[in-house]
Design an enzyme around this catalytic site. Structure first.
Site, PDB file in Angstrom:
ATOM      1  N   ASN A 208      -9.602  43.432  17.603  1.00  0.00           N
ATOM      2  CA  ASN A 208      -8.568  42.419  17.355  1.00  0.00           C
ATOM      3  C   ASN A 208      -7.249  42.887  17.959  1.00  0.00           C
ATOM      4  O   ASN A 208      -7.191  43.949  18.581  1.00  0.00           O
ATOM      5  CB  ASN A 208      -8.443  42.150  15.847  1.00  0.00           C
ATOM      6  CG  ASN A 208      -8.149  43.432  15.094  1.00  0.00           C
ATOM      7  OD1 ASN A 208      -7.094  44.036  15.276  1.00  0.00           O
ATOM      8  ND2 ASN A 208      -9.092  43.876  14.266  1.00  0.00           N
ATOM      9  N   ASP A 277     -14.426  42.506  10.091  1.00  0.00           N
ATOM     10  CA  ASP A 277     -15.272  42.112   8.957  1.00  0.00           C
ATOM     11  C   ASP A 277     -16.757  42.248   9.294  1.00  0.00           C
ATOM     12  O   ASP A 277     -17.584  42.434   8.410  1.00  0.00           O
ATOM     13  CB  ASP A 277     -14.972  40.659   8.559  1.00  0.00           C
ATOM     14  CG  ASP A 277     -13.598  40.561   7.874  1.00  0.00           C
ATOM     15  OD1 ASP A 277     -13.251  41.493   7.135  1.00  0.00           O
ATOM     16  OD2 ASP A 277     -12.878  39.567   8.112  1.00  0.00           O
ATOM     17  N   LYS A 287     -26.049  49.378  28.886  1.00  0.00           N
ATOM     18  CA  LYS A 287     -25.231  48.189  29.118  1.00  0.00           C
ATOM     19  C   LYS A 287     -26.113  46.925  29.153  1.00  0.00           C
ATOM     20  O   LYS A 287     -27.128  46.917  29.863  1.00  0.00           O
ATOM     21  CB  LYS A 287     -24.491  48.355  30.453  1.00  0.00           C
ATOM     22  CG  LYS A 287     -23.524  47.255  30.735  1.00  0.00           C
ATOM     23  CD  LYS A 287     -22.841  47.476  32.082  1.00  0.00           C
ATOM     24  CE  LYS A 287     -22.155  46.202  32.515  1.00  0.00           C
ATOM     25  NZ  LYS A 287     -21.782  46.210  33.917  1.00  0.00           N
ATOM     26  N   PHE A 321      -2.913  44.250   2.884  1.00  0.00           N
ATOM     27  CA  PHE A 321      -2.243  43.226   3.686  1.00  0.00           C
ATOM     28  C   PHE A 321      -3.169  42.019   3.736  1.00  0.00           C
ATOM     29  O   PHE A 321      -4.392  42.166   3.635  1.00  0.00           O
ATOM     30  CB  PHE A 321      -1.996  43.720   5.120  1.00  0.00           C
ATOM     31  CG  PHE A 321      -0.697  44.446   5.305  1.00  0.00           C
ATOM     32  CD1 PHE A 321      -0.553  45.754   4.871  1.00  0.00           C
ATOM     33  CD2 PHE A 321       0.392  43.818   5.900  1.00  0.00           C
ATOM     34  CE1 PHE A 321       0.644  46.428   5.033  1.00  0.00           C
ATOM     35  CE2 PHE A 321       1.597  44.478   6.073  1.00  0.00           C
ATOM     36  CZ  PHE A 321       1.727  45.792   5.633  1.00  0.00           C
ATOM     37  N   LYS A 335      -6.979  37.277  -2.490  1.00  0.00           N
ATOM     38  CA  LYS A 335      -7.410  38.631  -2.079  1.00  0.00           C
ATOM     39  C   LYS A 335      -6.892  39.684  -3.051  1.00  0.00           C
ATOM     40  O   LYS A 335      -7.574  40.664  -3.344  1.00  0.00           O
ATOM     41  CB  LYS A 335      -6.910  38.935  -0.653  1.00  0.00           C
ATOM     42  CG  LYS A 335      -7.742  38.230   0.402  1.00  0.00           C
ATOM     43  CD  LYS A 335      -7.252  38.467   1.820  1.00  0.00           C
ATOM     44  CE  LYS A 335      -8.082  37.634   2.798  1.00  0.00           C
ATOM     45  NZ  LYS A 335      -7.566  37.618   4.157  1.00  0.00           N
ATOM     46  N   LYS A 339      -9.892  41.778  -4.755  1.00  0.00           N
ATOM     47  CA  LYS A 339     -10.043  43.198  -4.380  1.00  0.00           C
ATOM     48  C   LYS A 339      -9.411  44.118  -5.423  1.00  0.00           C
ATOM     49  O   LYS A 339      -9.342  45.320  -5.233  1.00  0.00           O
ATOM     50  CB  LYS A 339      -9.432  43.440  -2.992  1.00  0.00           C
ATOM     51  CG  LYS A 339     -10.094  42.595  -1.904  1.00  0.00           C
ATOM     52  CD  LYS A 339      -9.677  43.002  -0.504  1.00  0.00           C
ATOM     53  CE  LYS A 339     -10.199  42.009   0.532  1.00  0.00           C
ATOM     54  NZ  LYS A 339     -10.306  42.548   1.875  1.00  0.00           N
TER      55      LYS A 339
HETATM   56  O1  PMT Z   1      -0.882  46.454  13.865  1.00  0.00           O
HETATM   57  P1  PMT Z   1       0.177  45.411  14.147  1.00  0.00           P
HETATM   58  O2  PMT Z   1       0.085  44.880  15.560  1.00  0.00           O
HETATM   59  O3  PMT Z   1       1.543  45.883  13.788  1.00  0.00           O
HETATM   60  O4  PMT Z   1      -0.151  44.148  13.231  1.00  0.00           O
HETATM   61  C1  PMT Z   1       0.018  44.242  11.855  1.00  0.00           C
HETATM   62  C2  PMT Z   1      -1.125  43.535  11.104  1.00  0.00           C
HETATM   63  C3  PMT Z   1      -1.052  42.038  11.364  1.00  0.00           C
HETATM   64  C4  PMT Z   1      -2.494  44.068  11.556  1.00  0.00           C
HETATM   65  C5  PMT Z   1      -0.901  43.848   9.581  1.00  0.00           C
HETATM   66  O5  PMT Z   1       0.360  43.378   9.205  1.00  0.00           O
HETATM   67  C6  PMT Z   1      -1.970  43.216   8.719  1.00  0.00           C
HETATM   68  O6  PMT Z   1      -1.886  42.081   8.297  1.00  0.00           O
HETATM   69  N1  PMT Z   1      -3.058  43.987   8.444  1.00  0.00           N
HETATM   70  C7  PMT Z   1      -4.249  43.518   7.702  1.00  0.00           C
HETATM   71  C8  PMT Z   1      -5.124  42.734   8.624  1.00  0.00           C
HETATM   72  C9  PMT Z   1      -6.393  42.276   7.930  1.00  0.00           C
HETATM   73  O7  PMT Z   1      -7.426  42.827   8.201  1.00  0.00           O
HETATM   74  O8  PMT Z   1      -6.223  41.370   6.989  1.00  0.00           O
HETATM   75  P2  PMT Z   1      -7.435  40.706   6.130  1.00  0.00           P
HETATM   76  O9  PMT Z   1      -6.772  39.603   5.421  1.00  0.00           O
HETATM   77  O10 PMT Z   1      -8.603  40.423   6.991  1.00  0.00           O
HETATM   78  O11 PMT Z   1      -7.846  41.867   5.131  1.00  0.00           O
HETATM   79  C10 PMT Z   1      -7.241  42.016   3.853  1.00  0.00           C
HETATM   80  C11 PMT Z   1      -7.089  43.493   3.511  1.00  0.00           C
HETATM   81  O12 PMT Z   1      -8.399  44.071   3.368  1.00  0.00           O
HETATM   82  C12 PMT Z   1      -6.377  44.308   4.541  1.00  0.00           C
HETATM   83  O13 PMT Z   1      -5.525  45.226   3.882  1.00  0.00           O
HETATM   84  C13 PMT Z   1      -7.496  45.051   5.277  1.00  0.00           C
HETATM   85  O14 PMT Z   1      -7.079  46.345   5.751  1.00  0.00           O
HETATM   86  C14 PMT Z   1      -8.542  45.191   4.189  1.00  0.00           C
HETATM   87  N2  PMT Z   1      -9.929  45.199   4.696  1.00  0.00           N
HETATM   88  C15 PMT Z   1     -10.425  44.131   5.380  1.00  0.00           C
HETATM   89  C16 PMT Z   1     -11.742  44.152   5.814  1.00  0.00           C
HETATM   90  C17 PMT Z   1     -12.532  45.284   5.540  1.00  0.00           C
HETATM   91  N3  PMT Z   1     -13.787  45.344   5.958  1.00  0.00           N
HETATM   92  N4  PMT Z   1     -12.011  46.323   4.889  1.00  0.00           N
HETATM   93  C18 PMT Z   1     -10.727  46.301   4.442  1.00  0.00           C
HETATM   94  O15 PMT Z   1     -10.264  47.264   3.842  1.00  0.00           O
END
Ligand code: PMT
Length: 398
Positions: A208, A277, A287, A321, A335, A339
């Site tokens: 991403n 995810d 490849k 986040f 969330k 979580k």
């Molecule tokens: O890195 P930058 O370019 O500065 O951008 C910042 C950012 C947009 C990446 C950051 O601000 C941000 O939003 N990070 C979380 C991105 C994300 O994965 O969001 P989500 O809504 O999909 O996940 C929710 C939370 O679960 C997040 O804290 C994530 O780290 C966590 N997660 C998600 C999936 C997973 N398999 N394991 C996790 O721990």
């Protein structure tokens, strides 16, 4: 950070004096008003004009021509300082300060100041290891003077070992730390940052747009506020913030392993990483060849690291986040609950000036206890402090 801070930069006679010029640039660039004092020996290595030009102030070199505007120069300068930095600091100057000797402009001003004093030593390795020097440094540390330890390497005198002046960036970070309230001292904070990469075959992956900027800003700010910071980082192009311990990972599974290995040491975990995810069910060893017009890829769910942390009986403070393109508040609050988090930072990643790969962000904060806070557009560095203020206020006291 250092905006509007008055800093005295004391420069001593050593080959590393030229590095004080780079430090001066870092300090002035961050908004500090820097006044330079040079010892007589320092002027053998570099001309005062260089510092004068870059600081926009005359350089102080002598004790007795400083009776300005009815004020005694070294006293008024010492009084105005928010921070005093000595770079490079020789064994001689450190010995003089430790011995209470004040016989030139630099030592007199250090003696007169009430500001924090940060010393970055540079000398020959045998001088550095000399017990006399070590006792002087120890004494000054006991008296509250801050030090940036020299690093090992090839020294100007030809010897190999400790004694090389720390990098200007490291001295700059220590300077910021010296004027920043150490409200997170004694805390261990784990930050995840950047994207994960899920490999399809040896040359392709799914990822991403995360640059790591948000997570690195948090790691840097937490370190400046005195925390021990563990940064678990996906692939990014960013330099490691000074003083932060970094563990590099590629995939979500690797991130999970690294987080679980360290979670028990931590007071708080902040998950700024954009974790994939899903990952391909199988990674092809070779490849994948070009075939028909359409191919499909079977994907399987990655472990949700944050949800796993939230389900633990004993767990640190958890800040997640939420990266959303719609229903920002609703999705984030969902969330937070699902979580079992203490706090969630919701960013609308569909906006050009927020979220992925920009220097600014605009977020909503939600807390377990039901409170919420809106943060208007600001730099990720500023936002990191806002997040740490909220987190710090909620950490259980020890
Ligand atoms: O890195 P930058 O370019 O500065 O951008 C910042 C950012 C947009 C990446 C950051 O601000 C941000 O939003 N990070 C979380 C991105 C994300 O994965 O969001 P989500 O809504 O999909 O996940 C929710 C939370 O679960 C997040 O804290 C994530 O780290 C966590 N997660 C998600 C999936 C997973 N398999 N394991 C996790 O721990």
């Amino acid at each position: 950070m250092l905006k509007n801070k008055t800093i005295i930069l004391g420069v001593c006679g050593g080959i590393a004096a030229y590095k004080a010029v780079e430090l001066l640039r870092l300090l002035t660039r961050s908004g500090a008003d820097v006044h330079v004092i040079m010892t007589r020996s320092a002027q053998q290595f570099i001309a005062p004009l260089t510092f004068q030009t870059l600081s926009s102030h005359p350089v102080h070199t002598a004790l007795f021509n400083l009776i300005e505007e009815d004020e005694i120069g070294h006293i008024s300068l010492a009084d105005r300082a928010d921070l005093f930095i000595i770079v490079p600091a020789t064994a001689n100057i450190i010995g003089k300060i430790a011995g209470g000797i004040a016989d030139d402009m630099l030592t007199t001003t250090v003696m007169a100041t009430k500001a924090p004093v940060l010393i970055a030593p540079a000398m020959n390795v045998n001088m550095y290891r000399n017990r006399l020097y070590q006792e002087n440094e120890e004494k000054l540390r006991r008296f509250g003077y801050h030090f940036v330890a020299p690093v090992s390497g090839r020294l100007a005198c030809g010897w190999e070992g400790e004694g090389k002046l720390a990098a200007p960036e490291a001295v700059f970070e220590a300077a910021v730390g010296a004027v920043t309230p150490q409200d997170l001292a004694g805390r261990v904070i784990l930050v995840t940052a950047g994207p994960t990469r899920e490999e399809i075959d040896p040359v392709r992956y799914i990822s991403n747009h995360s640059s790591g900027k948000m997570g690195y800003a948090l790691a840097r700010a937490a370190r400046r506020r005195g925390a021990r910071v563990l940064l678990i980082s996906g692939p990014t192009a960013l330099p490691i913030p000074e003083g932060v311990e970094v563990i590099n990972v590629i995939s979500a599974t690797e991130m999970l392993t690294a987080v679980m290995a360290h979670v028990d040491e931590c007071d708080a975990v902040i998950k700024a990483a954009a974790v994939a995810d899903y990952r391909p069910v199988t990674r092809c060893e070779t490849k994948i060849k070009k075939q028909g017009d359409v191919i499909s890829l079977e994907m399987t769910k990655n472990p949700d690291i944050l949800a796993l942390l939230g389900s633990r009986q004993r767990r640190p403070f958890l800040a997640g986040f939420a990266a959303e393109t719609d229903n920002l508040a609703g999705n984030a609050e969902q969330k937070l609950k699902a979580k079992n988090l203490d706090m969630i930072i919701a960013n609308d990643v569909s906006q050009e000036d927020a979220g992925f790969n920009v220097d600014t962000n605009r977020v909503l904060l939600f807390f377990k206890e039901g409170a919420g806070e809106q943060c208007e557009l600001m730099s990720k560095a500023q936002l990191a402090d806002v997040i740490l203020d909220a987190l710090g206020a909620r950490l259980p006291t020890r």
